[in-house]
Design a protein around this motif. Structure first.
Motif, PDB file in Angstrom:
ATOM      1  N   MET A 166      27.422  53.553  44.386  1.00 14.65           N
ATOM      2  CA  MET A 166      28.342  53.760  45.506  1.00 14.65           C
ATOM      3  C   MET A 166      29.723  54.159  45.005  1.00 14.65           C
ATOM      4  N   CYS A 167      30.142  53.676  43.848  1.00 20.69           N
ATOM      5  CA  CYS A 167      31.459  54.065  43.334  1.00 20.69           C
ATOM      6  C   CYS A 167      31.344  55.182  42.290  1.00 20.69           C
ATOM      7  N   ALA A 176      36.273  58.787  44.226  1.00 18.13           N
ATOM      8  CA  ALA A 176      37.571  58.308  44.686  1.00 18.13           C
ATOM      9  C   ALA A 176      37.452  56.932  45.325  1.00 18.13           C
ATOM     10  N   LEU A 177      38.501  56.116  45.133  1.00 18.55           N
ATOM     11  CA  LEU A 177      38.624  54.838  45.835  1.00 18.55           C
ATOM     12  C   LEU A 177      39.846  54.954  46.749  1.00 18.55           C
ATOM     13  N   THR A 178      40.362  53.816  47.217  1.00 21.04           N
ATOM     14  CA  THR A 178      41.488  53.885  48.145  1.00 21.04           C
ATOM     15  C   THR A 178      42.790  54.112  47.395  1.00 21.04           C
ATOM     16  N   ARG A 179      43.712  54.762  48.056  1.00 19.45           N
ATOM     17  CA  ARG A 179      45.101  54.902  47.624  1.00 19.45           C
ATOM     18  C   ARG A 179      45.257  55.351  46.177  1.00 19.45           C
ATOM     19  N   LYS A 181      43.313  55.269  43.632  1.00 16.29           N
ATOM     20  CA  LYS A 181      42.472  54.701  42.585  1.00 16.29           C
ATOM     21  C   LYS A 181      41.147  55.464  42.550  1.00 16.29           C
ATOM     22  N   PRO A 202      36.883  45.501  34.908  1.00 11.38           N
ATOM     23  CA  PRO A 202      38.250  45.949  34.683  1.00 11.38           C
ATOM     24  C   PRO A 202      38.849  46.569  35.941  1.00 11.38           C
ATOM     25  N   GLN A 203      40.170  46.528  36.047  1.00  6.35           N
ATOM     26  CA  GLN A 203      40.914  47.082  37.185  1.00  6.35           C
ATOM     27  C   GLN A 203      40.326  46.535  38.487  1.00  6.35           C
ATOM     28  N   ASN A 204      39.916  47.439  39.391  1.00 13.34           N
ATOM     29  CA  ASN A 204      39.391  46.978  40.674  1.00 13.34           C
ATOM     30  C   ASN A 204      37.878  46.925  40.713  1.00 13.34           C
ATOM     31  N   MET A 205      37.235  47.203  39.586  1.00 12.98           N
ATOM     32  CA  MET A 205      35.772  47.121  39.560  1.00 12.98           C
ATOM     33  C   MET A 205      35.351  45.668  39.725  1.00 12.98           C
ATOM     34  N   PRO A 206      34.357  45.399  40.600  1.00 12.68           N
ATOM     35  CA  PRO A 206      33.881  44.022  40.717  1.00 12.68           C
ATOM     36  C   PRO A 206      33.213  43.564  39.422  1.00 12.68           C
TER      37      PRO A 206
ATOM     38  N   GLY B 255      35.674  37.593  41.910  1.00 10.52           N
ATOM     39  CA  GLY B 255      35.729  39.022  41.582  1.00 10.52           C
ATOM     40  C   GLY B 255      34.360  39.662  41.577  1.00 10.52           C
ATOM     41  N   SER B 256      33.308  38.836  41.685  1.00 11.85           N
ATOM     42  CA  SER B 256      31.949  39.395  41.646  1.00 11.85           C
ATOM     43  C   SER B 256      31.594  40.073  42.956  1.00 11.85           C
ATOM     44  N   ALA B 257      30.695  41.040  42.873  1.00 11.84           N
ATOM     45  CA  ALA B 257      30.100  41.643  44.065  1.00 11.84           C
ATOM     46  C   ALA B 257      28.596  41.673  43.842  1.00 11.84           C
ATOM     47  N   LEU B 321      31.933  50.098  48.326  1.00 14.37           N
ATOM     48  CA  LEU B 321      32.977  50.287  47.324  1.00 14.37           C
ATOM     49  C   LEU B 321      34.003  49.165  47.449  1.00 14.37           C
ATOM     50  N   TYR B 322      33.724  48.053  46.770  1.00 12.66           N
ATOM     51  CA  TYR B 322      34.596  46.877  46.862  1.00 12.66           C
ATOM     52  C   TYR B 322      35.598  46.905  45.718  1.00 12.66           C
ATOM     53  N   GLU B 323      36.871  46.725  46.061  1.00 10.98           N
ATOM     54  CA  GLU B 323      37.917  46.652  45.044  1.00 10.98           C
ATOM     55  C   GLU B 323      38.319  45.194  44.886  1.00 10.98           C
ATOM     56  N   GLN B 324      38.112  44.642  43.680  1.00  8.21           N
ATOM     57  CA  GLN B 324      38.214  43.195  43.549  1.00  8.21           C
ATOM     58  C   GLN B 324      39.645  42.681  43.587  1.00  8.21           C
ATOM     59  N   HIS B 325      40.649  43.522  43.367  1.00 11.25           N
ATOM     60  CA  HIS B 325      42.025  43.025  43.421  1.00 11.25           C
ATOM     61  C   HIS B 325      42.688  43.285  44.769  1.00 11.25           C
ATOM     62  N   LEU B 330      35.547  50.045  50.904  1.00 13.61           N
ATOM     63  CA  LEU B 330      35.704  51.440  51.320  1.00 13.61           C
ATOM     64  C   LEU B 330      34.344  52.042  51.607  1.00 13.61           C
TER      65      LEU B 330
END
Lengths: 271, 388
Positions: A166-167, A176-179, A181, A202-206, B255-257, B321-325, B330
């Motif tokens: 999905m990402c 692309a992600l939001t804003r 990223k 790392p970063q926003n990756m779960p 932070g897990s998905a 598309l989950y952003e953990q922070h 999305l």
């Protein structure tokens, strides 16, 4: 045997048995428990060197003792560098070996840099020191990186499509992600870094820890990604693997202009 | 007609000896036109526009010069020849090039399939050669005299119409349609009914006829649909997709998905499995309990672990598309963004409703289970949604 049988009701026997049971349980636990970090290879010198390197290169954002750096800006608490307690050696390896850390310039997310400014030995010692701050994910064993030998790309594909596509897109091209990223492309990424990215998020990756995707699962995912990119794109121009939007743009720009040009040519008089 | 602003000798005009007269400039002009500073024409509209007729015929180079015609002939033959070579090349490539072989092509990379590439190029040449040759032939050598064909009325002559009517009526009479009306009605009935199977197929394929929305109201979390259409909720465990293993809360670190399906879904046959998955897919995330703005999100979760439907409320794409922070979720199709800390409310994009939350808890053996099915239908809106 007789003596042992005779003394089995001795008051000390129960204490002895308890001691024995404790020793056996402790020994078994020590033998089979999951090891946090490759502690055996770490020396006190290495940790000390890592701490010195950390304080010289990383402390401005992550704090002198890796405690992180938060400050109030305009009444809002903002984090300039997260705490590294529990980040683990794997996170340090991933961030520094891909050049994402030290951060070249602050932006929406750290970017992969091809020129690594640290020696492998220096990265190892910083990782060793960060691992002492709190239990965190260690570097994966070589066994789980051997995707060529024992990875199952077919099984990895089903996991990849549920958990990663999905990402990173079904072609592993990122997206692309939001804003501002984005999820980076997976092409040409070292197997160990794919593994560590799943492990640490790392970063926003779960985070996909080893209980979510087991080490076998991760190895299979790596095998799938690697084989997908090894096979390449037999159809020719992949257009970045971004899917219908890029294909439609290509068709409109090139297909339509060729068709209009042909129509004009057909409609022109011969003389 | 020849452009009056660019006077050139016009060989086709008998009254013209290479010079334009005042009459040429004013003849067809409907508005005032400035020519070299002199205004000609009246500036008003004429009463009616005259049919300008065909422009004078311009002979082509190949009409005037035999050498040019021969050259055009050779060009056309060359284009057809390219097509022939392309076709022969296609046959050679089809049999001679193994499918596995790869080649390098600038701009396309080093893994281009040699077979695909050669088949495409040769097939392209063979088609393009025929097309370009035909067009070039038509434009250079075939007659290009302008011709006019007047339209004529579509209606047939009165006599023909009367004769046609007589033949038809006579035929009906001979076949006995007028004398034996039973045959007329029986045939009409048979042909009319024959249309029904087509109509039924088209209408039937639009979906179930009996209260179609019922298929959208329930997911596999309500239990498997029995033969009588009822479902029994059995607090199914949450299992990993696709590994089909149950999940303990302590495994879901912050932070897990986790991509999750209801237990038992993977036991369905592939067809029903896909159908059930399209509604039952769930994303399980763990946040720090203090991160939640909404009390309900916390209460319906377990120690900061929350489960939301993965089916977008816009048009049903998987929102994964989950952003953990940032805790943003999305949707990749139309960029609808949901805020996980605030009941998955829409903060951007075309979706109008928050993602439905699945209430979860832990069973006796310590595995995560659904405490109740989804409270509302998942996925995009439909007319009867509020009827439930």
């Amino acid at each position: 045997m007789n003596a042992l049988a005779a003394r089995r009701r001795h008051p000390a026997a129960i204490a002895l048995l308890l001691m024995l049971a404790l020793v056996v349980t402790g020994g078994l636990y020590a033998a089979f428990a999951p090891k946090p970090a490759a502690a055996a290879a770490v020396t006190a010198d290495q940790v000390a060197q890592g701490k010195a390197l950390f304080q010289a290169n990383c402390a401005s954002c992550h704090g002198l003792n890796g405690e992180g750096n938060e400050a109030e800006v305009g009444g809002e608490l903002r984090s300039f560098g997260p705490s590294l307690v529990g980040a683990g050696a794997a996170a340090v390896h991933f961030q520094m070996e891909t050049g994402r850390m030290p951060l070249a310039n602050p932006g929406v997310q750290a970017q992969r840099v091809s020129k690594i400014k640290f020696e492998q030995e220096e990265i190892d010692s910083i990782a060793a020191w960060v691992a002492t701050l709190g239990p965190g994910p260690a570097r994966p064993d070589e066994e789980w990186l051997d995707w060529e030998g024992s990875g199952d790309a077919g099984r990895g594909g089903t996991i990849y499509r549920s958990n990663c596509a999905m990402c990173h897109s079904s072609a592993g091209a990122g997206g692309a992600l939001t804003r501002g990223k984005y999820a980076p492309s997976l092409e040409g990424v070292e197997p160990v870094h794919i593994y560590e990215a799943m492990l640490t998020g790392p970063q926003n990756m779960p985070v996909f820890n080893d209980t979510n995707l087991t080490p076998e699962d991760k190895r299979d995912v790596i095998a799938y990604v690697k084989q997908m990119h090894a096979v390449g794109n037999p159809g020719g121009l992949g257009l970045g693997g971004f899917g219908p939007a890029a294909e439609a743009l290509f068709a409109w720009v090139f297909g339509l202009s060729i068709m209009i040009g042909t129509a004009v040519w057909l409609g022109q008089k011969g003389a | 007609m020849a452009d009056p602003t660019n006077p050139t000798p016009d060989a086709d005009r008998p009254d013209s000896a290479g010079e334009y007269t005042e009459a040429d400039y004013t003849r067809d002009l409907s508005t005032a036109v400035s020519l070299d500073g002199d205004v000609v024409g009246t500036g008003g509209l004429p009463e009616r526009f005259e049919d300008p007729g065909l422009p004078p015929h311009q002979p082509r180079m190949s009409d005037l010069d035999e050498a040019a015609a021969t050259r055009a002939e050779r060009q056309v033959a060359t284009l057809f020849g390219i097509s022939i070579i392309g076709t022969l090349g296609f046959l050679v490539a089809y049999f001679a090039v193994p499918v596995e072989s790869r080649m390098f092509f600038p701009g396309l990379g080093s893994t281009v399939s040699t077979s695909n590439f050669l088949l495409g190029v040769t097939m392209g040449l063979s088609l393009l050669g025929i097309g370009a040759g035909a067009v070039h032939w038509a434009k250079t050598l075939m007659p290009d005299e302008e011709a006019v064909e007047e339209r004529h009325p579509m209606r047939s002559e009165e006599d023909d119409r009367a004769q046609f009517g007589e033949i038809m009526l006579g035929g009906a009479e001979d076949a006995g349609l007028t004398r034996r009306p039973l045959l007329k009605y029986a045939m009409g009935g048979a042909l009319g009914l024959f249309a029904l199977p087509m109509v039924v197929q088209v209408v039937g394929s639009l979906g179930p006829l009996d209260r179609p929305w019922r298929r959208l109201e329930h997911t596999f979390w309500d239990g498997e649909e029995g033969p009588d259409g009822t479902r029994e909720f059995t607090r199914p465990r949450l299992v990993r997709d696709p590994q089909n293993t149950p999940i303990r809360p302590e495994e879901v670190t912050i932070g897990s998905a986790y991509h999750v399906q209801p237990e038992g879904l993977f036991d369905l046959d592939p067809h029903h499995q896909l159908e059930a998955k399209a509604k039952a897919s769930v994303l399980l995330m763990r946040l720090h309990p203090d991160d939640f703005v909404s009390e309900k999100a916390r209460d319906w979760g377990y120690e900061g672990i929350v489960a939301y439907s993965k089916i977008c409320t816009h048009v049903g794409c998987p929102v994964g598309l989950y952003e953990q922070h940032t805790h943003h979720l999305l949707c990749p199709c139309h960029q609808s963004t949901f805020d996980v800390t605030d009941d998955c409310k829409v903060i951007f994009g075309p979706a109008k409703r928050p993602l439905p939350q699945l209430k979860i808890t832990v069973d006796d053996e310590g595995y995560l289970v659904a405490d109740q099915p989804f409270e509302e239908p998942v996925g995009p809106s439909y007319w009867e949604r509020e009827r439930r």
